[in-house]
Design a protein around this motif. Structure first.
Motif, PDB file in Angstrom:
ATOM      1  N   MET B   1       0.849  -1.206   0.000  1.00 12.24           N
ATOM      2  CA  MET B   1       0.000   0.000   0.000  1.00 12.24           C
ATOM      3  C   MET B   1       0.877   1.246   0.000  1.00 12.24           C
ATOM      4  O   MET B   1       1.886   1.299   0.677  1.00 12.24           O
ATOM      5  CB  MET B   1      -0.909  -0.025   1.238  1.00 12.24           C
ATOM      6  N   ARG B   2       0.476   2.208  -0.756  1.00  8.94           N
ATOM      7  CA  ARG B   2       1.217   3.454  -0.863  1.00  8.94           C
ATOM      8  C   ARG B   2       1.168   4.243   0.452  1.00  8.94           C
ATOM      9  O   ARG B   2       0.148   4.279   1.126  1.00  8.94           O
ATOM     10  CB  ARG B   2       0.559   4.271  -1.970  1.00  8.94           C
ATOM     11  N   PHE B   4       1.430   7.934   2.149  1.00  7.07           N
ATOM     12  CA  PHE B   4       1.248   9.303   1.684  1.00  7.07           C
ATOM     13  C   PHE B   4       2.138  10.260   2.463  1.00  7.07           C
ATOM     14  O   PHE B   4       2.362  10.086   3.657  1.00  7.07           O
ATOM     15  CB  PHE B   4      -0.222   9.712   1.803  1.00  7.07           C
ATOM     16  N   THR B  71      -1.518   7.606 -10.305  1.00  6.40           N
ATOM     17  CA  THR B  71      -0.828   6.459  -9.705  1.00  6.40           C
ATOM     18  C   THR B  71      -0.433   5.413 -10.742  1.00  6.40           C
ATOM     19  O   THR B  71       0.320   4.503 -10.438  1.00  6.40           O
ATOM     20  CB  THR B  71      -1.694   5.774  -8.624  1.00  6.40           C
TER      21      THR B  71
END
Lengths: 584, 164
Positions: B1-2, B4, B71
């Motif tokens: 998962m990215r 932020f 993305t």
């Protein structure tokens, strides 16, 4: 129409120029399997590669869902090469798919599972794909997103963006990380999601499902201190039968009532009665606004998905929304005031369950200002979908199709034909017109059918001359279409006095909580038209067809509420709206 | 998962004006999302939610659609660049000489993944391909300074040079 000649599996046939191989094959009785294709959306398909066919002279297998037919084409839909390719593609999809099928709510009507069975896919020759990181979203009260079951067909995205004009989810990242998410991985609960549930209805697997609230109902039913009652929306009876293998459009009102009674509800009542109440209040509100100069157009507020859409995307139209609660909430409010008083039950002991064709109703019950009997007494305690009711009946062991037809309990179960048609696009408008026209002219409306507002067209408009008033009305379903109408109203291009909006295309009969029909059926069947017909037939055969002639409605006003639009009615049956921030 | 960036957004009114006037002039161009994001990144250096929202609103498109494009392409960055931009070469020569380990170690030391920026805005970390110094492999750069024949033990000393 220009036709082309082709052969499918050596059978000569004809198909309209421009149609796809898939459509041509369907016409001659051949179903080509699909997982991503959905006829009703516009965006490019051909992502899943399950529909591949052999075409003589073509180098590769071609996707039947997007490839157009041409003169002299020879198509083979079922050769060993085609079967092997489809099987491989299914295995590739499965290689990143969470296969907890036993506990999946879509087991049994999963389009992927069905195809895997058809093509003999088993685990022995599966690919060991990198299982993606699980990214579930349990934040919302109406909807659960489980990306581990997602096959990235993109049907949900197109439905949300194109048909509903919301666009809350998209495909993000790339490669093995590709998944469906809100912008910046935001939670659905905080998003602009309006709750319509249309994405659930098009999901081929269990990646998008409603939040199952049936356990709350079972618990309440098992509690002897609770007086547990149930209300069922118009559209439920037009679709519940599909959960038990009955043809689309079968009205199962009688069996549904019998089943609910056998599940143990102390009172089995009809939301359609509350729909009649809504008409009394809304027609009064409309006539008042016509006479006092607005704000017009009046816009209906029965559909909580639409209300949320308006609050989020078109807040300037909030003053135009009818202040009437939706029928679900009117029923709940009356059950804990009028009914509680009449039955001599403390409203705190009444547990009101609603069965709705809708997922947004799960959000609506928690809105502020929906507790007529007191701040901590919600009008409706729990809202379940048609699908959840189907699940409850299955679990209870009731043989639905063998049940007798029974009637609603009389205390809150008497409805007019006008109340029944609330579930179809145009139904609320027609019901309102039957009452408004008669109130304005003082004369009987004949015929009671307003044909111009019927049918499943996305946008319908009509003008009626009533006495010295000209009524300009519009009926729209699908929030993307509602946006088109509001844009025209805003620019002054169109002027209306009364607009009916239902969030779901075709209205509640096609709501996000209704039984799921696979794309194979959706693509070639007018589901919303068939279900709507069940309601119009019920109306046609009803002895009372106008809300204001419903004896129960008259009684509730005479014994309890006073005048439609009066002070008490306002306290109990009306609400307000607020602008919503558009975070993502 | 990215992950932020938690670096606070520090866009200026001039940047906003620059982006908005471009969007205003070009919003009807077919396939406008890509060039709009390129313009936004050129203006701000990266694409935080504040900037993507400006793009979404000006183009009348859902934020999710903008985010999907941002993305998909590795050219777009959702994290700001640090005051000191570290690039570790993962080209063939550097890689076989162990730059992959250097890259991993830097992620560990800085507490960020590749493509991200430390919360204080000081260091950002990226992988790059061949800086033309294969004879010095493995190589990394900090802004315009080149460091070659690296070992993991060199890293603390190098990072310590960039204190202000």
């Amino acid at each position: 129409m220009e036709m082309v000649n082709l052969k499918i599996n050596n059978m000569p046939c004809q198909a309209p120029a421009g149609s796809t191989i898939l459509e041509a094959a369907h016409e001659i009785g051949i179903t080509i399997p699909t997982l991503c294709y959905l006829k009703e959306i516009q965006r490019v398909h051909g992502a899943c590669r399950v529909c591949v066919v052999e075409v003589k002279g073509a180098r590769n297998l071609l996707p039947a869902c997007v490839y157009p037919v041409s003169e002299g084409m020879e198509v083979f839909t079922n050769t060993p090469k085609v079967q092997a390719a489809r099987k491989t593609n299914l295995e590739l999809i499965l290689s990143t798919h969470n296969q907890d099928c036993m506990s999946c709510v879509r087991s049994g009507d999963c389009e992927l599972l069905r195809l895997c069975k058809q093509y003999g896919v088993d685990k022995s020759n599966s690919f060991e794909g990198a299982m993606p990181e699980r990214q579930d979203d349990y934040s919302a009260l109406h909807l659960i997103k489980d990306n581990s079951k997602c096959i990235i067909c993109r049907r949900c995205i197109s439905t949300c963006a194109e048909k509903q004009g919301v666009g809350v989810i998209n495909v993000v990242e790339r490669g093995f990380n590709t998944h469906i998410a809100c912008a910046f991985e935001g939670k659905l609960a905080d998003s602009t999601c309006i709750g319509c549930g249309q994405c659930i209805n098009v999901c081929p697997t269990g990646a998008l499902v409603e939040r199952d609230d049936t356990q709350k109902v079972w618990t309440a039913l098992g509690d002897p201190t609770r007086h547990v009652i149930v209300q069922t929306a118009p559209s439920v009876r037009a679709a519940l039968g599909e959960e038990f293998g009955l043809p689309i459009g079968t009205n199962v009102q009688g069996k549904m009532v019998a089943a609910l009674r056998r599940l143990g509800f102390a009172g089995v009542y009809d939301t359609d009665f509350a729909a009649d109440m809504t008409i009394m209040e809304e027609a009064t509100e409309f006539l008042h606004r016509m006479k006092s100069g607005g704000p017009l157009p009046l816009i209906t507020s029965c559909s909580p998905g639409w209300v949320r859409y308006c609050e989020t995307f078109y807040p300037e139209f909030i003053p135009n929304l009818s202040s009437c609660k939706s029928p679900q909430q009117m029923f709940g409010a009356l059950s804990k005031t009028y009914y509680a008083q009449k039955m001599g039950i403390d409203p705190r002991d009444i547990y009101c369950v609603s069965v709705m064709p809708c997922t947004a109703k799960k959000l609506e019950i928690g809105r502020p200002d929906q507790c007529a009997a007191g701040p901590d007494i919600p009008d409706v305690d729990v809202s379940i979908t048609t699908r959840e009711l189907g699940r409850m009946i299955h679990r209870s062991g009731l043989r639905f199709n063998d049940l007798p037809d029974e009637d609603f309990d009389p205390a809150m179960g008497e409805a007019s034909g006008a109340g029944h048609i609330f579930g179809a696009t145009g139904g609320v408008m027609e019901a309102a017109l039957r009452t408004a026209v008669e109130t304005l002219t003082g004369q009987e409306v004949e015929p009671v059918e307003f044909q111009a507002v019927r049918g499943t067209d996305a946008i319908k408009e009509a003008t009626y001359q009533v006495g010295d008033l000209t009524l300009r009305i519009c009926v729209v379903s699908g929030t993307a279409n509602a946006a088109k109408v509001l844009d025209m109203v805003r620019s002054g291009e169109k002027r209306y006095d009364f607009i009916e909006v239902m969030a779901c295309p075709g209205g509640c009969v096609n709501g996000g909580g209704q039984p799921i029909q696979p794309a194979q059926v959706r693509n070639f069947t007018d589901i919303k038209g068939l279900r709507a017909k069940a309601l119009y037939d019920l109306d046609r055969d009803s002895p009372v067809r106008k809300s204001h002639e419903n004896p129960l409605v008259k009684k509730v006003y005479a014994e309890f509420l006073g005048q439609p639009g009066g002070e008490k009615a306002h306290q109990i049956l009306h609400t307000h709206y607020q602008k919503r921030e558009k975070l993502y | 998962m990215r992950h932020f960036s938690t670096v606070p957004f520090a866009g200026t009114p001039e940047q906003e004006e620059q982006l908005k006037s471009w969007l205003d002039q070009n919003k009807d161009m077919p396939g406008v999302v890509m060039p709009a994001l390129q313009k936004a990144q050129e203006t701000y250096g990266y694409l935080p939610i504040e900037v993507q929202r400006m793009v979404a609103e000006a183009l009348g498109k859902p934020l999710a659609e903008i985010y999907g494009v941002a993305t998909f392409y590795s050219q777009f960055s959702l994290a700001p660049k640090g005051k000191y931009r570290i690039s570790v070469c993962l080209g063939t020569a550097c890689y076989v000489k162990g730059s992959g380990k250097i890259y991993e170690k830097l992620q560990e030391k800085l507490g960020i993944s590749g493509g991200e920026c430390t919360p204080d805005g000081k260091f950002s970390l990226d992988a790059c391909r061949c800086v033309g110094a294969c004879g010095l492999a493995p190589v990394m750069m900090v802004n315009d300074d080149v460091y070659g024949r690296l070992t993991e033990d060199d890293l603390d000393g190098i990072l310590a040079k960039y204190t202000d």
